[in-house]
Design a protein around this motif. Structure first.
Motif, short mmCIF file in Angstrom:
data_model
loop_
_atom_site.label_atom_id
_atom_site.label_comp_id
_atom_site.label_asym_id
_atom_site.label_seq_id
_atom_site.Cartn_x
_atom_site.Cartn_y
_atom_site.Cartn_z
N PHE A 135 51.47 53.73 28.81
CA PHE A 135 51.11 53.01 30.03
C PHE A 135 49.63 53.20 30.32
O PHE A 135 49.12 54.32 30.27
N LEU A 136 48.95 52.10 30.64
CA LEU A 136 47.55 52.13 31.05
C LEU A 136 47.44 51.50 32.44
O LEU A 136 47.82 50.34 32.63
N ALA A 137 46.97 52.28 33.40
CA ALA A 137 46.78 51.79 34.76
C ALA A 137 45.31 51.89 35.13
O ALA A 137 44.62 52.84 34.75
N PHE A 138 44.83 50.90 35.90
CA PHE A 138 43.41 50.79 36.21
C PHE A 138 43.19 50.68 37.72
O PHE A 138 44.09 50.26 38.46
N SER A 139 42.01 51.04 38.18
CA SER A 139 41.70 50.99 39.61
C SER A 139 41.63 49.54 40.10
O SER A 139 40.98 48.70 39.46
N PRO A 140 42.23 49.25 41.26
CA PRO A 140 42.10 47.91 41.84
C PRO A 140 40.77 47.70 42.55
O PRO A 140 40.46 46.58 42.99
N ASN A 141 39.97 48.77 42.68
CA ASN A 141 38.73 48.71 43.46
C ASN A 141 37.48 48.55 42.60
O ASN A 141 36.38 48.57 43.12
N ASP A 142 37.66 48.40 41.30
CA ASP A 142 36.53 48.24 40.38
C ASP A 142 36.30 46.75 40.13
O ASP A 142 37.15 46.08 39.53
N PRO A 143 35.18 46.18 40.58
CA PRO A 143 34.96 44.73 40.43
C PRO A 143 34.82 44.28 38.98
O PRO A 143 34.97 43.08 38.70
N GLU A 144 34.54 45.21 38.06
CA GLU A 144 34.52 44.82 36.66
C GLU A 144 35.94 44.59 36.15
O GLU A 144 36.20 43.67 35.38
N LEU A 145 36.87 45.41 36.62
CA LEU A 145 38.26 45.29 36.21
C LEU A 145 38.99 44.18 36.96
O LEU A 145 39.83 43.48 36.38
N VAL A 146 38.67 44.04 38.25
CA VAL A 146 39.31 43.02 39.10
C VAL A 146 38.22 42.28 39.87
O VAL A 146 37.88 42.66 41.00
N PRO A 147 37.64 41.24 39.29
CA PRO A 147 36.61 40.48 40.00
C PRO A 147 37.16 39.83 41.27
O PRO A 147 38.36 39.55 41.36
N LYS A 148 36.29 39.61 42.23
CA LYS A 148 36.74 38.97 43.48
C LYS A 148 37.33 37.59 43.21
O LYS A 148 38.29 37.18 43.87
N GLN A 149 36.77 36.88 42.24
CA GLN A 149 37.32 35.57 41.90
C GLN A 149 38.78 35.69 41.45
O GLN A 149 39.62 34.85 41.78
N SER A 150 39.09 36.76 40.72
CA SER A 150 40.47 36.97 40.27
C SER A 150 41.40 37.19 41.46
O SER A 150 42.53 36.68 41.48
N LEU A 151 40.93 37.94 42.46
CA LEU A 151 41.73 38.16 43.66
C LEU A 151 41.93 36.86 44.43
O LEU A 151 43.01 36.60 44.96
N GLN A 152 40.88 36.04 44.49
CA GLN A 152 41.01 34.75 45.18
C GLN A 152 42.04 33.87 44.48
O GLN A 152 42.87 33.22 45.13
N GLU A 153 42.02 33.86 43.15
CA GLU A 153 42.99 33.07 42.38
C GLU A 153 44.39 33.65 42.55
O GLU A 153 45.36 32.90 42.74
N PHE A 154 44.49 34.97 42.52
CA PHE A 154 45.79 35.62 42.60
C PHE A 154 46.44 35.40 43.96
O PHE A 154 47.59 34.96 44.05
N PHE A 155 45.70 35.66 45.03
CA PHE A 155 46.25 35.47 46.36
C PHE A 155 46.38 33.99 46.72
O PHE A 155 47.12 33.64 47.64
N GLY A 156 45.68 33.14 45.99
CA GLY A 156 45.83 31.71 46.20
C GLY A 156 47.04 31.13 45.50
O GLY A 156 47.33 29.93 45.66
N GLY A 157 47.76 31.92 44.71
CA GLY A 157 49.00 31.45 44.09
C GLY A 157 49.06 31.56 42.58
O GLY A 157 50.07 31.24 41.98
N GLU A 158 47.98 32.03 41.93
CA GLU A 158 47.96 32.16 40.47
C GLU A 158 48.52 33.52 40.06
O GLU A 158 47.87 34.55 40.24
N CYS A 159 49.72 33.53 39.51
CA CYS A 159 50.28 34.81 39.05
C CYS A 159 49.46 35.40 37.91
O CYS A 159 49.38 36.63 37.76
N ASN A 160 48.87 34.53 37.09
CA ASN A 160 48.00 34.94 35.98
C ASN A 160 46.61 34.37 36.22
O ASN A 160 46.28 33.30 35.72
N PRO A 161 45.76 35.04 37.01
CA PRO A 161 44.43 34.49 37.33
C PRO A 161 43.62 34.22 36.06
O PRO A 161 43.46 35.12 35.22
N PRO A 162 43.14 32.99 35.89
CA PRO A 162 42.35 32.67 34.68
C PRO A 162 41.13 33.56 34.49
O PRO A 162 40.72 33.82 33.36
#
Length: 268
Positions: A135-162
């Motif tokens: 198992f590999l788990a990563f920080s949700p607070n690192d913008p390199e790992l989770v860009p803000k655009q990815s969060l916008q896509e994810f919370f906007g309805g994309e289960c798999n943010p492009p």
């Protein structure tokens, strides 16, 4: 955060226990995916007939990746999920551990089965019940790992943010665990993670996912910024109030299915 537990000693982990679980799971809750997906690929699953599922599990040489979803009220597992929820309430601060709405999953895998790099909406308490899992788990607070655009896509309805892309260099930032029975992991909402099974022995992993107050604050703030990028200076509390009012209004008018509609109160 790694955790320890004794749920792996429960009879539900035996062959007969798994058989009873599979007998009671609604067909729409059974999902399968190609086992050999890579970390950088998009996660996708399909429904699988119960008869096909049993064939896969009976073949000791076959690679398997199966998920049973929304099973927190399944009779043979209900007490396990109640114990998991109780442990979360006792050990986590209120913004993280207010376990009111939740959903449960059971992951069954074998062979070269993998789960690609992805996000989950809920916070997760994940326990290894049988077999092993890398198992590999990563920080949700690192913008390199989770860009803000990815969060916008994810919370906007994309289960798999492009825009959510895995790179091998990310492994240097990972919490890497070889989970064995009695071991587990707590992950806040939107923590990226991926897994590999790697063994011919059947792996059984249970997960209680819940909506904490913190994730709704994050979601509403991100959606506000996506819709009104010129007003990012607005205080977070006001952003949340505006989006909450808008969502409640849409829901009252018969629309706006909540993103977490599969999350429900845990039965007692």
């Amino acid at each position: 955060m790694p955790v320890t537990h004794d749920c792996h000693l429960d009879p539900c982990c035996t062959d007969s226990g798994i058989a009873k679980i599979l007998e009671t799971i609604p067909l729409e809750s059974i999902k399968a995916k190609p086992p050999a997906q890579k970390r950088h690929e998009r996660v996708y699953t399909n429904n699988i007939p119960r008869s096909e599922l049993l064939k896969l599990l009976e073949d000791p040489d076959g690679d398997v990746w199966i998920a049973l979803h929304e099973i927190e009220d399944t009779p043979i597992l209900r007490h396990v999920f109640r114990e998991m929820a109780s442990a979360l309430r006792e050990s986590l601060p209120a913004p993280y551990g207010k376990v009111t709405l939740c959903t449960g999953s059971l992951f069954i895998s074998r062979g070269q089965a993998t789960t690609p790099y992805h996000l989950d909406y809920g916070s997760n308490l994940l326990l290894q019940l049988r077999g092993s899992k890398h198992f590999l788990a990563f920080s949700p607070n690192d913008p390199e790992l989770v860009p803000k655009q990815s969060l916008q896509e994810f919370f906007g309805g994309e289960c798999n943010p492009p825009s959510l892309k895995y790179r091998p260099s990310f492994d240097q930032k990972a919490l890497i665990l070889d989970l064995e029975p009695g071991m587990g992991l707590y992950m806040p909402s939107t923590s990226p993670h991926c897994t590999e099974t790697r063994t011919r022995e059947l792996s059984l992993t249970i997960s209680l996912s819940f909506v904490a107050p913190r994730v709704d604050v994050l979601r509403r703030s991100i959606l506000f910024d996506a819709r009104l990028p010129d007003f990012t200076f607005v205080p977070v509390a006001m952003k949340c109030a505006v989006v909450a009012f808008y969502e409640n209004l849409l829901h009252a008018l018969g629309g706006n299915e909540p993103r977490h509609k599969s999350f429900k109160p845990l039965a007692h």
